[in-house]
Design a protein around this motif. Structure first.
Motif, mmCIF file in Angstrom:
data_model
loop_
_atom_site.group_PDB
_atom_site.id
_atom_site.type_symbol
_atom_site.label_atom_id
_atom_site.label_comp_id
_atom_site.label_asym_id
_atom_site.label_seq_id
_atom_site.Cartn_x
_atom_site.Cartn_y
_atom_site.Cartn_z
ATOM 1 N N LEU A 295 0.830 -1.206 0.000
ATOM 2 C CA LEU A 295 0.000 0.000 0.000
ATOM 3 C C LEU A 295 0.862 1.252 0.000
ATOM 4 O O LEU A 295 0.585 2.216 -0.720
ATOM 5 C CB LEU A 295 -0.923 0.001 1.222
ATOM 6 C CG LEU A 295 -2.164 -0.887 1.163
ATOM 7 C CD1 LEU A 295 -2.906 -0.845 2.501
ATOM 8 C CD2 LEU A 295 -3.089 -0.466 0.036
ATOM 9 N N TYR A 298 2.280 2.202 -3.493
ATOM 10 C CA TYR A 298 1.345 2.777 -4.468
ATOM 11 C C TYR A 298 0.750 4.103 -4.008
ATOM 12 O O TYR A 298 0.300 4.892 -4.851
ATOM 13 C CB TYR A 298 0.270 1.762 -4.820
ATOM 14 C CG TYR A 298 0.780 0.762 -5.824
ATOM 15 C CD1 TYR A 298 0.824 1.075 -7.175
ATOM 16 C CD2 TYR A 298 1.276 -0.477 -5.413
ATOM 17 C CE1 TYR A 298 1.337 0.184 -8.107
ATOM 18 C CE2 TYR A 298 1.790 -1.374 -6.335
ATOM 19 C CZ TYR A 298 1.819 -1.036 -7.676
ATOM 20 O OH TYR A 298 2.331 -1.913 -8.599
ATOM 21 N N ILE A 398 -4.645 3.700 -7.675
ATOM 22 C CA ILE A 398 -5.767 3.416 -6.769
ATOM 23 C C ILE A 398 -6.359 2.036 -7.053
ATOM 24 O O ILE A 398 -6.643 1.255 -6.125
ATOM 25 C CB ILE A 398 -6.849 4.510 -6.900
ATOM 26 C CG1 ILE A 398 -6.301 5.846 -6.391
ATOM 27 C CG2 ILE A 398 -8.108 4.120 -6.130
ATOM 28 C CD1 ILE A 398 -7.216 7.022 -6.642
ATOM 29 N N LEU A 399 -6.535 1.690 -8.323
ATOM 30 C CA LEU A 399 -7.103 0.394 -8.679
ATOM 31 C C LEU A 399 -6.218 -0.757 -8.197
ATOM 32 O O LEU A 399 -6.720 -1.778 -7.702
ATOM 33 C CB LEU A 399 -7.294 0.309 -10.197
ATOM 34 C CG LEU A 399 -8.394 1.188 -10.805
ATOM 35 C CD1 LEU A 399 -8.391 1.070 -12.326
ATOM 36 C CD2 LEU A 399 -9.761 0.805 -10.243
ATOM 37 N N MET A 401 -4.315 -0.835 -5.639
ATOM 38 C CA MET A 401 -4.385 -0.967 -4.183
ATOM 39 C C MET A 401 -5.588 -1.782 -3.723
ATOM 40 O O MET A 401 -5.643 -2.227 -2.575
ATOM 41 C CB MET A 401 -4.392 0.421 -3.526
ATOM 42 C CG MET A 401 -3.030 1.085 -3.508
ATOM 43 S SD MET A 401 -2.974 2.594 -2.526
ATOM 44 C CE MET A 401 -3.547 3.812 -3.703
ATOM 45 N N PHE A 402 -6.566 -2.001 -4.589
ATOM 46 C CA PHE A 402 -7.711 -2.841 -4.240
ATOM 47 C C PHE A 402 -7.359 -4.330 -4.293
ATOM 48 O O PHE A 402 -8.108 -5.158 -3.773
ATOM 49 C CB PHE A 402 -8.887 -2.562 -5.181
ATOM 50 C CG PHE A 402 -9.654 -1.321 -4.831
ATOM 51 C CD1 PHE A 402 -10.553 -1.315 -3.779
ATOM 52 C CD2 PHE A 402 -9.458 -0.143 -5.549
ATOM 53 C CE1 PHE A 402 -11.263 -0.173 -3.447
ATOM 54 C CE2 PHE A 402 -10.162 1.011 -5.233
ATOM 55 C CZ PHE A 402 -11.067 0.995 -4.178
ATOM 56 N N ASN A 403 -6.231 -4.689 -4.927
ATOM 57 C CA ASN A 403 -5.838 -6.087 -5.014
ATOM 58 C C ASN A 403 -5.326 -6.587 -3.661
ATOM 59 O O ASN A 403 -4.498 -5.941 -3.017
ATOM 60 C CB ASN A 403 -4.755 -6.256 -6.086
ATOM 61 C CG ASN A 403 -4.304 -7.694 -6.219
ATOM 62 O OD1 ASN A 403 -3.377 -8.128 -5.539
ATOM 63 N ND2 ASN A 403 -4.951 -8.447 -7.101
ATOM 64 N N LYS A 404 -5.795 -7.760 -3.252
ATOM 65 C CA LYS A 404 -5.428 -8.309 -1.947
ATOM 66 C C LYS A 404 -3.928 -8.572 -1.831
ATOM 67 O O LYS A 404 -3.312 -8.342 -0.785
ATOM 68 C CB LYS A 404 -6.215 -9.596 -1.695
ATOM 69 C CG LYS A 404 -5.994 -10.189 -0.318
ATOM 70 C CD LYS A 404 -6.856 -11.438 -0.134
ATOM 71 C CE LYS A 404 -6.621 -12.051 1.253
ATOM 72 N NZ LYS A 404 -7.448 -13.279 1.455
ATOM 73 N N ARG A 407 -2.307 -5.214 -1.156
ATOM 74 C CA ARG A 407 -2.647 -4.691 0.174
ATOM 75 C C ARG A 407 -1.923 -5.451 1.291
ATOM 76 O O ARG A 407 -1.515 -4.861 2.289
ATOM 77 C CB ARG A 407 -4.161 -4.782 0.429
ATOM 78 C CG ARG A 407 -5.002 -3.855 -0.420
ATOM 79 C CD ARG A 407 -6.374 -3.651 0.235
ATOM 80 N NE ARG A 407 -6.993 -4.921 0.619
ATOM 81 C CZ ARG A 407 -7.740 -5.662 -0.190
ATOM 82 N NH1 ARG A 407 -7.946 -5.275 -1.434
ATOM 83 N NH2 ARG A 407 -8.286 -6.782 0.247
#
Length: 410
Positions: A295, A298, A398-399, A401-404, A407
């Motif tokens: 996180l 990014y 931002i997109l 950062m949604f990946n597990k 993160r």
């Protein structure tokens, strides 16, 4: 458990680190001067952002094409010797540029040819340098060594562009190219001190040598084992298109043509990026451990994109420098996390080909990106292109950062 060493201790602990660091300092000093002079020369000769995009595309083309092979060859050969030979060739290239500039014979054809050869040399140098760095930066000095190296590189981004801008303004481009050539010779002296390094050879199956294809796919297997690695390489195959086009093509146009500042101002603005990176690097190196590194990396990229987004809307030099300060800090944060993660996750005997795959994935579309940036800027407008590209960088960050896997990468 190995104890982390301080900035000062790493010089006493590793003579190889000292040689590698100072060799790169001198080499990159010349390159940072040339990076300021080259766009100005191209714009003076061609009066076209499209030509600047073409020059950068020609530089990147052999770099990208050869990376799948150069990384495999780097793992099989003496990496220090590869760096040594490449620096000799780059010395002669810069001397040729300096002579052409003195004789006032520089034209786009000569620049295309010389940049093509430079890209070819870099396709071998970069994987070799990454592998040597991974070898020298052992676990006990890794965090401090990476931070110190990046801080030194970014310090050159402060002084190099200023020197380059002053040289163009007060003397000529030939002086800058000549200084760049000299720095490669000095770098060779330090590389000679690394000749005692030994490296692991690639493993062989059943006593037989692997083919180039097998070696290549071994690198892919390493990347596939860690989602942080392959997702980031894919993300930066896009991010680098937009950030590269902005930094290499649109920012020189913005400062030198749109705002009509002197070349020395362009140097100052680029130097601010180096200052931001230094501050970030020093802070990063103080701590032995950082949580949520995926996180954090990014967030740095998103900050960089936002900083670039504001540049067409601020016309004062201090504000332009502030934007580039934030851009440099954000990219430095990502770069440090990425470099340390590669050194932790990739086996030594596969590092050259993994580094080349990283560069291939991240930079493979750059030649197209430079061409598209230059021609698109002339077609729909430089400002609109810069704003659009900056927004895309932020959205991709931002997109991702949604990946597990991103993160949870720690």
């Amino acid at each position: 458990m190995l104890r982390e060493v301080s900035y000062l201790q790493i010089f006493r602990k590793s003579k190889h680190f000292t040689a590698l660091l100072f060799g790169q300092i001198f080499s990159l000093l010349g390159s940072s001067i040339t990076n300021v002079i080259l766009p100005i020369v191209v714009l003076q000769v061609s009066k076209s952002t499209a030509m600047m995009g073409t020059v950068m595309a020609i530089y990147m083309l052999p770099f990208v094409i050869l990376l799948p092979f150069s990384g495999v060859l780097v793992d099989k050969m003496n990496k220090v010797k590869i760096m040594f030979v490449v620096d000799i060739v780059r010395f002669f290239l810069m001397m040729i540029l300096a002579i052409f500039a003195i004789l006032d014979q520089l034209n786009m054809i000569y620049l295309f040819i010389l940049m093509f050869i430079m890209g070819t040399m870099d396709s071998f140098f970069q994987p070799a340098y990454s592998a040597v760095r991974a070898k020298v930066f052992s676990q006990d000095i890794r965090n401090a060594a990476n931070s110190m190296t990046q801080v030194s590189v970014q310090a050159l981004r402060i002084f190099g562009p200023i020197i380059g801008g002053l040289i163009v303004t007060s003397f000529s481009a030939a002086w800058g190219f000549g200084i760049d050539a000299l720095t490669y010779i000095i770098s060779l002296f330090f590389l000679f001190s690394l000749r005692s390094l030994s490296f692991q050879k690639p493993t062989e199956m059943h006593g037989k040598k692997n083919s180039l294809k097998q070696d290549f796919f071994e690198g892919i297997v390493v990347l596939k084992e860690e989602s942080w690695l392959w997702i980031t390489i894919l993300a930066f195959s896009l991010i680098n298109i937009f950030s590269g086009g902005i930094i290499r093509i649109l920012i020189p146009w913005l400062i030198n043509i749109y705002y009509e500042f002197e070349p020395v101002v362009y140097g100052l603005v680029l130097s601010a990026s180096g200052a931001g990176a230094i501050v970030c690097g020093l802070v990063f190196g103080i701590r032995q451990e950082w949580k949520k590194r995926g996180l954090l990396a990014y967030v740095g990229v998103a900050i960089s994109g936002l900083a670039l987004l504001f540049m067409p809307f601020v016309s004062s030099i201090p504000l332009l420098m502030l934007c580039m300060f934030l851009e440099g800090a954000g990219i430095m944060l990502f770069g440090l996390i990425w470099e340390t993660s590669l050194q932790e996750l990739v086996p030594e005997d596969k590092f050259g080909r993994v580094a080349s795959l990283d560069m291939l994935g991240s930079f493979s579309l750059l030649p197209v990106g430079y061409l598209v940036t230059g021609w698109l800027a002339e077609g729909i407008g430089e400002i609109f292109t810069l704003v659009t590209f900056s927004i895309v960088i932020v959205v991709i960050s931002i997109l991702v950062m949604f990946n597990k896997g991103i993160r949870n990468f720690n």
